[in-house]
Motif scaffolding. Structure first.
Motif, mmCIF file in Angstrom:
data_model
loop_
_atom_site.group_PDB
_atom_site.id
_atom_site.type_symbol
_atom_site.label_atom_id
_atom_site.label_comp_id
_atom_site.label_asym_id
_atom_site.label_seq_id
_atom_site.Cartn_x
_atom_site.Cartn_y
_atom_site.Cartn_z
ATOM 1 N N VAL A 169 0.866 -1.183 0.000
ATOM 2 C CA VAL A 169 0.000 0.000 0.000
ATOM 3 C C VAL A 169 0.902 1.232 0.000
ATOM 4 O O VAL A 169 1.755 1.390 0.876
ATOM 5 N N SER A 171 1.129 5.379 0.074
ATOM 6 C CA SER A 171 0.409 6.587 0.447
ATOM 7 C C SER A 171 1.392 7.752 0.428
ATOM 8 O O SER A 171 2.582 7.575 0.177
ATOM 9 N N THR A 173 2.708 11.637 -0.935
ATOM 10 C CA THR A 173 2.630 12.527 -2.095
ATOM 11 C C THR A 173 3.818 12.374 -3.030
ATOM 12 O O THR A 173 4.927 12.034 -2.617
ATOM 13 N N THR A 197 -1.590 -1.263 -3.957
ATOM 14 C CA THR A 197 -2.747 -0.379 -3.784
ATOM 15 C C THR A 197 -2.266 1.068 -3.776
ATOM 16 O O THR A 197 -1.355 1.429 -3.034
ATOM 17 N N ASP A 198 -2.910 1.886 -4.610
ATOM 18 C CA ASP A 198 -2.489 3.283 -4.788
ATOM 19 C C ASP A 198 -3.324 4.212 -3.922
ATOM 20 O O ASP A 198 -4.536 4.361 -4.137
ATOM 21 N N ARG A 199 -2.688 4.842 -2.949
ATOM 22 C CA ARG A 199 -3.321 5.895 -2.160
ATOM 23 C C ARG A 199 -2.470 7.170 -2.203
ATOM 24 O O ARG A 199 -2.476 7.970 -1.273
ATOM 25 N N LEU A 200 -1.759 7.313 -3.296
ATOM 26 C CA LEU A 200 -0.875 8.461 -3.457
ATOM 27 C C LEU A 200 -1.659 9.713 -3.829
ATOM 28 O O LEU A 200 -2.736 9.633 -4.435
ATOM 29 N N GLU A 201 -1.096 10.835 -3.500
ATOM 30 C CA GLU A 201 -1.609 12.120 -3.930
ATOM 31 C C GLU A 201 -0.531 12.816 -4.762
ATOM 32 O O GLU A 201 0.658 12.707 -4.468
ATOM 33 N N ALA A 206 -5.685 13.942 -4.884
ATOM 34 C CA ALA A 206 -5.703 12.471 -4.913
ATOM 35 C C ALA A 206 -5.509 11.997 -6.324
ATOM 36 O O ALA A 206 -6.134 12.478 -7.273
ATOM 37 N N VAL A 209 -6.961 5.789 -8.874
ATOM 38 C CA VAL A 209 -6.538 4.470 -8.393
ATOM 39 C C VAL A 209 -5.961 3.678 -9.533
ATOM 40 O O VAL A 209 -6.549 3.599 -10.611
#
Length: 210
Positions: A169, A171, A173, A197-201, A206, A209
């Protein structure tokens, strides 16, 4: 890959090949010429075809027509048994690419060749699957120390990396949106990674995905 590799010459006999597979607990061997270059592969399936072709008066099924004919003097050698023009790979081939080769050609193993085309190892389905036994902490360290640092503009300190049972996962920036798929693809290429899993900003927004 498994190295050094068990190999046989074209003139190696049937019983010797069976003994090698049994002694080394393997399912196939490459057949090489005098310089170590591959001519073919002999597998358990090739050996069984010869065994199935033996006369059996009490058999209910006929002998298969595809059984290799014996050579001079009735001997059956690696040259008679082998599947020619083997699909091969190299030490630098990724696990994913090797798996795709095996899947595409319906293979259980691939000879590994050096720069001069000589067999230096064998990679099996089991060898490929073993990469998924890598510890999560090892996977995470590779992503943080090697993968993120390869993407220009991305700071490993700004990206959170969590790994559980090979599931990654991400996350935090990254500076720009176009860097997100680059980071995701590089992480997916790390040995042992099952999913990302992409939770990057990106730039404070945001990212889609991936």
């Amino acid at each position: 890959m498994t190295s050094p590799v068990v190999r046989v010459a074209p003139e190696t006999g049937f019983r010797e090949i069976v003994a090698l597979l049994t002694d080394y607990d393997i399912t196939g061997v490459p057949v090489v010429d005098a310089e170590g270059r591959p001519l073919g592969v002999v597998s358990e399936a090739d050996l069984l075809r010869t065994l199935a072709a033996q006369e059996d008066p009490g058999a209910l099924l006929p002998a298969p027509e595809a059984a290799p004919p014996p050579g001079p003097g009735g001997a059956v050698t690696a040259a008679d048994l082998m599947t020619g023009q083997p699909v091969c790979t190299t030490p630098g081939t990724s696990v994913v690419a090797a798996a795709r080769l095996m899947s595409r050609h319906g293979l259980k193993r691939l000879p590994v060749l050096d720069e001069e085309g000589r067999v230096i190892g064998m990679v099996s389905r089991g060898d490929l699957l073993r990469v998924f036994l890598r510890e999560d902490r090892v996977i995470r360290r590779e992503i943080v120390e090697e993968v993120l640092g390869r993407v220009e503009g991305v700071s490993p300190a700004e990206v959170g990396v969590e790994v559980d049972q090979g599931r990654v996962v991400l996350s935090g920036t990254v500076p720009e949106l176009h860097l997100v798929p680059i980071v995701l693809n590089l992480c997916r290429s790390v040995d042992g990674v099952v999913s990302v899993t992409d939770r990057l900003e990106a730039g404070g927004a945001a990212a889609p995905v991936g």
